[in-house]
Write a protein that holds these residues in place. Structure first.
Motif, PDB file in Angstrom:
ATOM      1  N   VAL A   2       0.860  -1.180   0.000  1.00 16.03           N
ATOM      2  CA  VAL A   2       0.000   0.000   0.000  1.00 16.03           C
ATOM      3  C   VAL A   2       0.897   1.230   0.000  1.00 16.03           C
ATOM      4  CG1 VAL A   2      -1.744   1.302   1.255  1.00 16.03           C
ATOM      5  CG2 VAL A   2      -1.841  -1.195   1.235  1.00 16.03           C
ATOM      6  N   GLN A   3       0.675   2.097  -0.952  1.00 13.72           N
ATOM      7  CA  GLN A   3       1.393   3.370  -0.965  1.00 13.72           C
ATOM      8  C   GLN A   3       0.491   4.456  -0.409  1.00 13.72           C
ATOM      9  OE1 GLN A   3       2.719   3.788  -5.063  1.00 13.72           O
ATOM     10  NE2 GLN A   3       4.748   3.083  -4.472  1.00 13.72           N
ATOM     11  N   LEU A   4       1.059   5.276   0.465  1.00 14.91           N
ATOM     12  CA  LEU A   4       0.330   6.355   1.092  1.00 14.91           C
ATOM     13  C   LEU A   4       0.941   7.678   0.643  1.00 14.91           C
ATOM     14  CD1 LEU A   4       0.089   4.904   4.723  1.00 14.91           C
ATOM     15  CD2 LEU A   4      -1.626   4.775   2.902  1.00 14.91           C
ATOM     16  N   VAL A   5       0.126   8.533   0.079  1.00 16.38           N
ATOM     17  CA  VAL A   5       0.592   9.832  -0.402  1.00 16.38           C
ATOM     18  C   VAL A   5      -0.098  10.929   0.393  1.00 16.38           C
ATOM     19  CG1 VAL A   5       0.753  11.378  -2.375  1.00 16.38           C
ATOM     20  CG2 VAL A   5       1.006   8.909  -2.698  1.00 16.38           C
ATOM     21  N   GLN A   6       0.708  11.744   1.032  1.00 17.94           N
ATOM     22  CA  GLN A   6       0.182  12.799   1.892  1.00 17.94           C
ATOM     23  C   GLN A   6       0.113  14.135   1.165  1.00 17.94           C
ATOM     24  OE1 GLN A   6       2.752  11.019   5.587  1.00 17.94           O
ATOM     25  NE2 GLN A   6       2.014  13.107   5.781  1.00 17.94           N
ATOM     26  N   SER A   7      -0.805  14.981   1.623  1.00 24.17           N
ATOM     27  CA  SER A   7      -0.912  16.344   1.130  1.00 24.17           C
ATOM     28  C   SER A   7      -1.336  17.227   2.287  1.00 24.17           C
ATOM     29  CB  SER A   7      -1.901  16.429  -0.027  1.00 24.17           C
ATOM     30  OG  SER A   7      -3.188  16.004   0.382  1.00 24.17           O
ATOM     31  N   GLY A   8      -1.166  18.529   2.091  1.00 24.94           N
ATOM     32  CA  GLY A   8      -1.510  19.474   3.143  1.00 24.94           C
ATOM     33  C   GLY A   8      -0.283  19.883   3.935  1.00 24.94           C
ATOM     34  N   GLY A   9      -0.515  20.497   5.056  1.00 19.81           N
ATOM     35  CA  GLY A   9       0.586  20.981   5.885  1.00 19.81           C
ATOM     36  C   GLY A   9       1.021  22.373   5.468  1.00 19.81           C
ATOM     37  N   GLY A  10       2.117  22.834   6.076  1.00 19.89           N
ATOM     38  CA  GLY A  10       2.643  24.153   5.760  1.00 19.89           C
ATOM     39  C   GLY A  10       2.876  24.983   6.999  1.00 19.89           C
ATOM     40  N   LEU A  11       2.902  26.278   6.800  1.00 19.24           N
ATOM     41  CA  LEU A  11       3.159  27.232   7.879  1.00 19.24           C
ATOM     42  C   LEU A  11       1.867  27.929   8.278  1.00 19.24           C
ATOM     43  CD1 LEU A  11       5.111  28.954   9.649  1.00 19.24           C
ATOM     44  CD2 LEU A  11       5.357  30.459   7.659  1.00 19.24           C
ATOM     45  N   VAL A  12       1.628  28.001   9.570  1.00 17.07           N
ATOM     46  CA  VAL A  12       0.417  28.642  10.065  1.00 17.07           C
ATOM     47  C   VAL A  12       0.738  29.347  11.377  1.00 17.07           C
ATOM     48  CG1 VAL A  12      -0.354  26.604  11.353  1.00 17.07           C
ATOM     49  CG2 VAL A  12      -2.047  28.271  10.544  1.00 17.07           C
ATOM     50  N   GLN A  13       0.005  30.407  11.660  1.00 11.44           N
ATOM     51  CA  GLN A  13       0.194  31.121  12.924  1.00 11.44           C
ATOM     52  C   GLN A  13      -0.493  30.390  14.067  1.00 11.44           C
ATOM     53  OE1 GLN A  13      -1.222  35.140  12.319  1.00 11.44           O
ATOM     54  NE2 GLN A  13       0.710  35.778  11.384  1.00 11.44           N
ATOM     55  N   PRO A  14      -0.018  30.603  15.269  1.00 16.03           N
ATOM     56  CA  PRO A  14      -0.694  29.998  16.429  1.00 16.03           C
ATOM     57  C   PRO A  14      -2.177  30.358  16.449  1.00 16.03           C
ATOM     58  CG  PRO A  14       1.407  30.898  17.086  1.00 16.03           C
ATOM     59  CD  PRO A  14       1.202  31.329  15.661  1.00 16.03           C
ATOM     60  N   GLY A  15      -2.988  29.360  16.754  1.00 18.67           N
ATOM     61  CA  GLY A  15      -4.429  29.550  16.742  1.00 18.67           C
ATOM     62  C   GLY A  15      -5.076  29.228  15.409  1.00 18.67           C
ATOM     63  N   SER A  17      -5.531  26.959  11.636  1.00 22.28           N
ATOM     64  CA  SER A  17      -5.961  25.604  11.307  1.00 22.28           C
ATOM     65  C   SER A  17      -5.245  25.102  10.063  1.00 22.28           C
ATOM     66  CB  SER A  17      -7.476  25.571  11.056  1.00 22.28           C
ATOM     67  OG  SER A  17      -8.201  25.949  12.202  1.00 22.28           O
ATOM     68  N   LEU A  18      -5.075  23.790  10.019  1.00 23.41           N
ATOM     69  CA  LEU A  18      -4.542  23.114   8.846  1.00 23.41           C
ATOM     70  C   LEU A  18      -5.257  21.785   8.695  1.00 23.41           C
ATOM     71  CD1 LEU A  18      -0.646  23.584   9.051  1.00 23.41           C
ATOM     72  CD2 LEU A  18      -2.178  24.565   7.335  1.00 23.41           C
ATOM     73  N   ARG A  19      -5.257  21.308   7.468  1.00 26.20           N
ATOM     74  CA  ARG A  19      -5.858  20.005   7.202  1.00 26.20           C
ATOM     75  C   ARG A  19      -4.861  19.149   6.436  1.00 26.20           C
ATOM     76  NH1 ARG A  19      -9.080  17.749   3.076  1.00 26.20           N
ATOM     77  NH2 ARG A  19     -10.739  16.340   3.809  1.00 26.20           N
ATOM     78  N   ALA A  77     -14.510   4.638   1.087  1.00 27.24           N
ATOM     79  CA  ALA A  77     -14.828   4.554  -0.342  1.00 27.24           C
ATOM     80  C   ALA A  77     -13.804   5.315  -1.190  1.00 27.24           C
ATOM     81  CB  ALA A  77     -16.221   5.106  -0.595  1.00 27.24           C
ATOM     82  N   ARG A  78     -13.317   6.421  -0.648  1.00 26.60           N
ATOM     83  CA  ARG A  78     -12.332   7.226  -1.370  1.00 26.60           C
ATOM     84  C   ARG A  78     -10.903   6.911  -0.950  1.00 26.60           C
ATOM     85  NH1 ARG A  78     -15.203  13.230  -1.720  1.00 26.60           N
ATOM     86  NH2 ARG A  78     -17.050  12.531  -2.858  1.00 26.60           N
ATOM     87  N   LYS A  79     -10.756   5.996   0.003  1.00 23.16           N
ATOM     88  CA  LYS A  79      -9.439   5.535   0.454  1.00 23.16           C
ATOM     89  C   LYS A  79      -8.587   6.684   0.982  1.00 23.16           C
ATOM     90  CE  LYS A  79      -8.870   4.330  -3.654  1.00 23.16           C
ATOM     91  NZ  LYS A  79      -8.159   3.895  -4.899  1.00 23.16           N
ATOM     92  N   THR A  80      -9.203   7.555   1.739  1.00 27.77           N
ATOM     93  CA  THR A  80      -8.477   8.708   2.248  1.00 27.77           C
ATOM     94  C   THR A  80      -8.605   8.830   3.755  1.00 27.77           C
ATOM     95  OG1 THR A  80     -10.378  10.138   1.833  1.00 27.77           O
ATOM     96  CG2 THR A  80      -8.691  10.028   0.119  1.00 27.77           C
ATOM     97  N   LEU A  81      -7.588   9.381   4.329  1.00 27.71           N
ATOM     98  CA  LEU A  81      -7.518   9.677   5.748  1.00 27.71           C
ATOM     99  C   LEU A  81      -7.246  11.173   5.878  1.00 27.71           C
ATOM    100  CD1 LEU A  81      -7.108   8.565   8.750  1.00 27.71           C
ATOM    101  CD2 LEU A  81      -4.662   8.635   8.203  1.00 27.71           C
ATOM    102  N   THR A  82      -7.916  11.815   6.816  1.00 28.63           N
ATOM    103  CA  THR A  82      -7.674  13.242   7.011  1.00 28.63           C
ATOM    104  C   THR A  82      -7.425  13.543   8.484  1.00 28.63           C
ATOM    105  OG1 THR A  82     -10.020  13.728   7.283  1.00 28.63           O
ATOM    106  CG2 THR A  82      -9.118  13.876   5.060  1.00 28.63           C
TER     107      THR A  82
END
Length: 118
Positions: A2-15, A17-19, A77-82
């Motif tokens: 199983v290959q897992l490909v991640q997306s999202g993340g980055g730089l955010v200020q305190p308080g 949100s990120l997904r 169904a979409r084989k995704t984790l968030t």
């Protein structure tokens, strides 16, 4: 395999949100059997479990440090984790990894950087 490909993340200020998202290269009928997890590793620290979700999606667990702020979910169904991360703190900074586990079968995503800083 199983290959897992991640997306999202980055730089955010305190308080803020990120997904994070993690997409699996397998059939939905296979994906749904795996316990899916998010781990993170801060600089100079060991990798730690952030949250996990069982195949039924009804059972989730969270690290004390993120409970009430982070939400893990899956779409079989979409084989995704968030991972929805709210009220982020500087101590949430690190590389986040998704993981798929089914007994001896254990797979990791490539990791994605999350930086919480003003």
């Amino acid at each position: 395999q199983v290959q897992l490909v991640q997306s999202g993340g980055g730089l955010v200020q305190p308080g803020g949100s990120l997904r994070l998202a993690c997409s699996a290269s397998t059939l939905p009928s296979v994906f749904m059997r795996y316990t899916m997890s998010w781990f993170r590793q801060a600089p100079g620290k060991e990798r730690e479990l952030v949250a996990d979700i069982r195949s039924t999606s009804a059972i989730t667990t969270y690290a004390d440090s993120v409970r009430g702020r982070f939400t893990i979910s899956r779409d079989n169904a979409r084989k995704t984790l968030t991972l929805q991360m709210n009220s982020l703190k500087p101590e949430d900074t690190g590389v986040y990894f998704c993981n798929a586990n089914l007994g001896l079968l254990d797979y990791w995503g490539q990791g994605t950087q999350v930086t919480v800083s003003s």
